[in-house]
Enzyme design. Structure first.
Site, short mmCIF file in Angstrom:
data_model
loop_
_atom_site.label_atom_id
_atom_site.label_comp_id
_atom_site.label_asym_id
_atom_site.label_seq_id
_atom_site.Cartn_x
_atom_site.Cartn_y
_atom_site.Cartn_z
N LYS A 54 0.90 -1.35 -0.11
CA LYS A 54 -0.17 0.14 -0.13
C LYS A 54 0.70 1.34 0.02
CE LYS A 54 -3.87 -2.55 2.27
NZ LYS A 54 -4.59 -2.70 3.69
N GLN A 98 -4.46 -1.56 9.99
CA GLN A 98 -4.47 -2.89 9.12
C GLN A 98 -5.07 -3.99 10.03
OE1 GLN A 98 -3.68 -3.43 5.95
NE2 GLN A 98 -3.64 -5.50 6.27
N ASP A 121 -10.79 3.08 4.25
CA ASP A 121 -11.45 1.38 4.16
C ASP A 121 -12.65 1.48 3.91
OD1 ASP A 121 -9.54 -0.28 4.25
OD2 ASP A 121 -8.95 0.15 6.31
N1 GUN Z 1 -6.97 -6.76 6.12
C1 GUN Z 1 -7.36 -7.59 5.20
N2 GUN Z 1 -7.85 -6.64 4.18
C2 GUN Z 1 -7.92 -5.45 4.64
C3 GUN Z 1 -8.33 -4.16 4.15
O1 GUN Z 1 -8.94 -4.01 3.16
N3 GUN Z 1 -8.27 -3.03 4.98
C4 GUN Z 1 -7.52 -3.06 6.43
N4 GUN Z 1 -7.61 -2.18 6.96
N5 GUN Z 1 -7.17 -4.37 6.89
C5 GUN Z 1 -7.32 -5.48 5.95
#
Ligand code: GUN
Length: 285
Positions: A54, A98, A121
């Site tokens: 990311k 995350q 998100d």
């Molecule tokens: N863990 C797995 N997928 C995601 C996501 O799309 N966002 C976040 N914050 N954590 C994740």
């Protein structure tokens, strides 16, 4: 039949280029650089890889990213204070915590504490509500990425039967919500661990979306010939990444399928960049 590959890498590159161009124009006009703050608690190897990807994607598209790494023994209140600090930081436009968090931490109050305007998100209940009502502020990244893949590949959703396997808050539930929105107009069935005779349901799908988190859960006989299969799963099995779909078997039955890796994963990141730009744009308007 040999299924066409729906190439998430190629489609995400197009989407990232759009974000790059729009970010350059936005920054030129306003002097503001969209800024994503990512929070990673603990040292889960998969999460470390996701967060690094990311960050890298942000930098390539002209967005700023900062990573806040906290040790696995971080307390609930320490994590929530960091979120409060990022909420108050006027140069931070998007906040991503995350998941999963270490097991002693409670995810819900942490995600609820993120300012809805910075919730890139799309997990905050206010943003979930807006999305459900068809007036989204931020679309959740993975389901939005899946919708974009279907659109780019020319997959018609209107009037089609879409079957989603999995009912998570991150993928299954919002995926169903996006597919039934006006404009997408699919008829949706959501299956889960208590569904009886799941194969009988999945065999009715024109579009089958697997988000179960179990390696190769979807076997060839669960797929209707000619269906479009979207594999959201990323599972590590003996140092190999596999999806929730048995790719070899499925590609003999489906008309189109997403690979793992190189399918939905890159799309999720592209949609996160899009949301971060949107958050920055809203912050100046
Ligand atoms: N863990 C797995 N997928 C995601 C996501 O799309 N966002 C976040 N914050 N954590 C994740």
């Amino acid at each position: 039949m040999s299924a066409e590959i729906i190439d998430g890498k190629a489609i995400s590159a197009i989407e990232r280029q759009r974000v790059t161009d729009e970010t350059a124009a936005f920054t030129q006009e306003t002097g503001v650089i969209p800024h994503l703050a990512a929070v990673l608690v603990g040292d889960d190897p998969a999460s470390q890889v996701y967060v690094r990807n990311k960050e890298r994607a942000c930098e390539r598209c002209g967005l700023k990213s900062t990573l806040h790494r906290l040790p696995s023994e971080t307390s609930q209140s320490e994590l929530e204070s960091l979120v409060a600090q990022l909420n108050n930081a006027s140069d931070v436009h998007g906040i991503l915590v995350q998941l999963p968090l270490p097991s002693h931490l409670d995810e819900t109050p942490v995600l609820d504490a993120i300012l809805p305007a910075k919730d890139v998100d799309g997990f905050h209940p206010e943003n979930v509500g807006l999305m459900l009502q068809g007036r989204p502020r931020f679309l959740p990244c993975t389901p939005h990425g899946v919708m974009k893949m279907l659109e780019h590949h020319g997959v018609e959703t209107s009037g089609k039967h879409a079957v989603v396997i999995g009912r998570s808050d991150i993928v299954g539930k919002p995926m169903g919500a996006l597919l039934i929105q006006k404009g997408a107009d699919a008829t949706v069935t959501i299956c889960h661990s208590r569904t009886i005779d799941i194969a009988q349901v999945t065999r009715q799908a024109d579009i089958l979306i697997a988000a179960v988190g179990r390696p190769e859960f979807v076997t060839g006989d669960m797929i209707r010939p000619g269906a479009v299969v979207i594999d959201v799963g990323i599972n590590r099995v003996d140092d190999r990444l596999v999806g929730d779909v048995d790719f070899q078997a499925a590609s003999k039955v489906a008309s189109a399928i997403t690979p793992v890796p190189g399918g939905v994963g890159p799309m999720t990141i592209a949609m996160l960049l899009r949301n971060t730009l949107t958050a920055a744009q809203h912050s100046v308007s």
